[in-house]
Design an enzyme around this catalytic site. Structure first.
Site, PDB file in Angstrom:
ATOM      1  CG  LEU A  19      38.921  -2.190  20.615  1.00 47.59           C
ATOM      2  CD1 LEU A  19      37.842  -3.564  20.932  1.00 47.59           C
ATOM      3  CD2 LEU A  19      40.223  -3.028  19.960  1.00 47.59           C
ATOM      4  CB  ALA A  68      45.057   1.347  13.687  1.00 54.31           C
ATOM      5  CE1 TYR A  69      46.501   7.189   6.969  1.00 57.33           C
ATOM      6  CE2 TYR A  69      45.923   5.203   6.141  1.00 57.33           C
ATOM      7  CZ  TYR A  69      46.171   6.752   5.901  1.00 57.33           C
ATOM      8  OH  TYR A  69      46.026   7.295   4.759  1.00 57.33           O
ATOM      9  CB  THR A  70      41.611   1.988   9.952  1.00 54.39           C
ATOM     10  OG1 THR A  70      40.908   3.162  10.222  1.00 54.39           O
ATOM     11  CG2 THR A  70      42.057   1.471  11.173  1.00 54.39           C
ATOM     12  CB  THR A 109      44.086  -5.901  10.029  1.00 52.98           C
ATOM     13  OG1 THR A 109      43.298  -6.209   8.789  1.00 52.98           O
ATOM     14  CG2 THR A 109      45.531  -5.806   9.416  1.00 52.98           C
ATOM     15  CG  ASP A 110      40.748  -9.042   7.540  1.00 48.50           C
ATOM     16  OD1 ASP A 110      40.819  -7.892   8.132  1.00 48.50           O
ATOM     17  OD2 ASP A 110      40.071  -9.110   6.521  1.00 48.50           O
ATOM     18  CE1 TYR A 133      44.704  -0.939   8.536  1.00 50.51           C
ATOM     19  CE2 TYR A 133      43.975  -3.044   7.313  1.00 50.51           C
ATOM     20  CZ  TYR A 133      44.200  -2.018   8.428  1.00 50.51           C
ATOM     21  OH  TYR A 133      43.526  -2.453   9.604  1.00 50.51           O
ATOM     22  CE  LYS A 137      46.914  -3.072  12.244  1.00 51.01           C
ATOM     23  NZ  LYS A 137      46.498  -2.148  13.444  1.00 51.01           N
ATOM     24  CD1 TRP A 158      36.094  -8.100   7.040  1.00 52.71           C
ATOM     25  CD2 TRP A 158      33.777  -8.707   6.521  1.00 52.71           C
ATOM     26  NE1 TRP A 158      36.064  -8.891   5.910  1.00 52.71           N
ATOM     27  CE2 TRP A 158      34.857  -9.136   5.541  1.00 52.71           C
ATOM     28  CE3 TRP A 158      32.841  -9.090   6.653  1.00 52.71           C
ATOM     29  CZ2 TRP A 158      34.228 -10.038   4.442  1.00 52.71           C
ATOM     30  CZ3 TRP A 158      32.024  -9.803   5.581  1.00 52.71           C
ATOM     31  CH2 TRP A 158      32.917 -10.243   4.441  1.00 52.71           C
TER      32      TRP A 158
END
Length: 292
Positions: A19, A68-70, A109-110, A133, A137, A158
């Site tokens: 992003l 973010a930590y993803t 996030t979803d 995670y 968030k 996604w």
């Protein structure tokens, strides 16, 4: 007064991610804003003193938090790291924004949902994360709103781009390397092209309406699909001959549990900020054109 002094300053954290990279691409379209792109080396967002100093020195008006930590599976064994970036650092940025009358635009996030729904998730639906995670968030969201009531939180899902590591690029690589691949077909959601999300964020900032409408919003591309169908679309558009086989989540065990349903209802963001939401297939085609 010079035009330079009139420019509004936008701090973009996590600027080397998908992003953040897309925001770099479109920054030139917004000459009335001065962009400050930072990464984990140039600004440690988990260090409150460093963040305070940065906000004061640079007179920040907006902070778009793309950091973010993803690593969803890794987070199960690296809880502290996940919470440091996704929760503690968000609270630090939120407090700094509040102290400097700056607006925080935070990306979530979803994964804050458990995936047991059968219709698209609205912003007001109950959260119940099923992974570390997701928990990190969700707590980040809660602290952002607590410490910076003017914050906007955009939950997305996604995410992919021509930058960084993501499902689209992984599929393209695997399809070149293998004759056949297996992809989960019982997790439903909608992909989000990071370029579209970047454009929406900048539309909100540039419209000046963001501060009048704080709160939580959902954004993804339009439509409903699953990972298998997404992979088949990547195969078709890229003209690949690799065979794509559908499998169940049970056949592909992972450390972290994923929501089986994470379709987001984008009505609120469309109506509040008059944004268009492209179909996921159209955006995928755009991204794959760039990757060619």
């Amino acid at each position: 007064m010079s035009l330079k002094a009139d420019l509004q300053t936008i701090l973009v954290t996590g600027a080397n991610g998908q992003l953040g990279s897309e925001l770099r691409v479109i920054a030139a379209k917004y000459p009335l804003f001065k962009f400050l792109f930072t990464d984990k080396i140039s600004l440690r967002i988990e260090d409150e003193e460093e963040v305070k100093k940065y906000f004061t020195e640079h007179s920040v008006n907006y902070c778009i938090n793309c950091a973010a930590y993803t690593a969803v599976d890794k987070a199960e064994s690296e809880k502290e790291s996940a919470f440091l970036i996704n929760t503690t650092a968000v609270a630090i940025l939120a407090r700094a924004c509040d102290q400097h009358n700056a607006q925080l635009l935070h990306v979530s996030t979803d994964y804050v949902f458990d995936g047991t729904a059968t219709k698209p998730y609205k912003e007001t639906d109950s959260t119940n994360p099923v992974s570390i995670y997701g928990q990190s968030k969700l707590q980040g969201e809660e602290l952002a709103i607590k410490f910076s009531p003017s914050a906007i939180i955009i939950r997305t899902a996604w995410v992919y781009a021509s930058f960084g590591n993501n499902f689209v690029k992984t599929m393209l690589r695997l399809m070149k390397e293998k004759e056949s691949i297996n992809v989960v077909s019982d997790q439903f959601g909608c992909p989000t092209y990071a370029a579209d999300l970047a454009a929406v964020i900048m539309h909100i900032v540039a419209s000046g309406k963001g501060k009048q409408h704080p709160g939580i919003y959902h954004y993804s591309n339009a439509g409903i699909t699953n990972w298998y169908e997404f992979a088949v679309a990547i195969k078709k558009i890229s003209g690949n001959s690799c065979i794509v086989n559908p499998i169940t989540t049970a056949q592909y065990p992972t450390a972290a549990k994923r929501p089986a349903w994470s379709v987001l209802d984008t009505t609120k963001i469309k109506e509040t900020f008059a944004v268009a939401v492209p179909a996921w297939q159209d955006s995928l085609e755009q991204c794959l054109q760039l990757l060619k």
